[in-house]
Design a protein around this motif. Sequence first.
Motif, PDB file in Angstrom:
ATOM      1  N   LYS A  68       0.841  -1.283  -0.014  1.00 35.72           N
ATOM      2  CA  LYS A  68       0.110  -0.075  -0.037  1.00 35.72           C
ATOM      3  C   LYS A  68       0.741   1.247  -0.049  1.00 35.72           C
ATOM      4  CE  LYS A  68      -3.884  -2.275   2.305  1.00 35.72           C
ATOM      5  NZ  LYS A  68      -4.705  -2.345   3.369  1.00 35.72           N
ATOM      6  N   ALA A  69       1.864   1.063   0.757  1.00 40.20           N
ATOM      7  CA  ALA A  69       2.795   2.474   0.825  1.00 40.20           C
ATOM      8  C   ALA A  69       3.586   2.674  -0.644  1.00 40.20           C
ATOM      9  CB  ALA A  69       3.949   2.270   1.781  1.00 40.20           C
ATOM     10  N   LYS A  70       3.968   1.325  -1.150  1.00 38.21           N
ATOM     11  CA  LYS A  70       4.423   1.376  -2.351  1.00 38.21           C
ATOM     12  C   LYS A  70       3.486   2.098  -3.504  1.00 38.21           C
ATOM     13  CE  LYS A  70       6.000  -1.302  -6.364  1.00 38.21           C
ATOM     14  NZ  LYS A  70       5.721  -2.735  -6.794  1.00 38.21           N
ATOM     15  N   GLN A  71       2.313   1.704  -3.452  1.00 36.88           N
ATOM     16  CA  GLN A  71       1.356   2.357  -4.304  1.00 36.88           C
ATOM     17  C   GLN A  71       0.965   3.599  -4.152  1.00 36.88           C
ATOM     18  OE1 GLN A  71      -2.173  -0.244  -3.983  1.00 36.88           O
ATOM     19  NE2 GLN A  71      -1.377  -1.899  -5.079  1.00 36.88           N
ATOM     20  N   LYS A  72       1.248   4.297  -2.859  1.00 37.32           N
ATOM     21  CA  LYS A  72       0.956   5.611  -2.447  1.00 37.32           C
ATOM     22  C   LYS A  72       2.164   6.345  -2.997  1.00 37.32           C
ATOM     23  CE  LYS A  72      -0.032   8.660   1.210  1.00 37.32           C
ATOM     24  NZ  LYS A  72       0.912   9.963   0.871  1.00 37.32           N
ATOM     25  N   ILE A  73       3.130   5.810  -2.954  1.00 34.22           N
ATOM     26  CA  ILE A  73       4.581   6.797  -3.507  1.00 34.22           C
ATOM     27  C   ILE A  73       4.412   6.728  -4.741  1.00 34.22           C
ATOM     28  CG2 ILE A  73       6.912   6.433  -3.494  1.00 34.22           C
ATOM     29  CD1 ILE A  73       6.928   5.374  -0.320  1.00 34.22           C
ATOM     30  N   SER A  74       4.113   5.606  -5.269  1.00 36.06           N
ATOM     31  CA  SER A  74       4.145   5.728  -7.024  1.00 36.06           C
ATOM     32  C   SER A  74       3.162   6.680  -7.326  1.00 36.06           C
ATOM     33  CB  SER A  74       3.821   4.120  -7.271  1.00 36.06           C
ATOM     34  OG  SER A  74       3.495   4.181  -8.588  1.00 36.06           O
ATOM     35  N   HIS A  75       1.892   6.704  -6.711  1.00 32.35           N
ATOM     36  CA  HIS A  75       0.714   7.596  -7.260  1.00 32.35           C
ATOM     37  C   HIS A  75       1.554   9.250  -6.910  1.00 32.35           C
ATOM     38  CE1 HIS A  75      -2.700  10.377  -6.545  1.00 32.35           C
ATOM     39  NE2 HIS A  75      -3.153   9.615  -7.340  1.00 32.35           N
ATOM     40  N   ASP A  76       1.986   9.256  -5.838  1.00 30.08           N
ATOM     41  CA  ASP A  76       2.735  10.626  -5.560  1.00 30.08           C
ATOM     42  C   ASP A  76       3.632  10.840  -6.443  1.00 30.08           C
ATOM     43  OD1 ASP A  76       0.908  10.676  -3.160  1.00 30.08           O
ATOM     44  OD2 ASP A  76       2.546  10.245  -1.612  1.00 30.08           O
ATOM     45  N   LEU A  77       4.496  10.071  -6.929  1.00 30.91           N
ATOM     46  CA  LEU A  77       5.482  10.313  -7.901  1.00 30.91           C
ATOM     47  C   LEU A  77       4.742  10.796  -9.346  1.00 30.91           C
ATOM     48  CD1 LEU A  77       8.551  10.203  -8.800  1.00 30.91           C
ATOM     49  CD2 LEU A  77       8.250   7.966  -9.031  1.00 30.91           C
TER      50      LEU A  77
END
Length: 120
Positions: free
Chosen positions: A81-90
């Motif tokens: 979930k954290a990876k997906q959030k970071i990917s979205h933020d990127l």
Amino acid sequence: MSWAVEEWKEGLSPRVLQKIHELESQVDKLKKERQQRQFQLESLEAALQKQKQKVENEKSEAATLKRENQSLMELCDSLEKAKQKISHDLQVKESQVNIQSGQLNSSKKDIERLEQELKR
């Protein structure tokens, strides 16, 4: 003391004494056999207890591993979930950078155009 134990046999016929001797020998043999079986039984009981303890230890270890596995799965889910959030933020920030880059290029062209007009 053994003479007192033997006293009751006095006056018995040799055949009866022989039979008594055979019976006493058989009793001694059975006593030894019983002791051996008792020892075997105690050994088997000890081995059984050892196996039961081993099974309990393995059950406990399996439960510990199951809990650890569950914890790791939860951690993996959290990290995903954290990876997906970071990917979205990127992606959002890249989009912002692209927009600002476009604005910068537009501003540069405006500056160049204005500089050309000033030269005229």
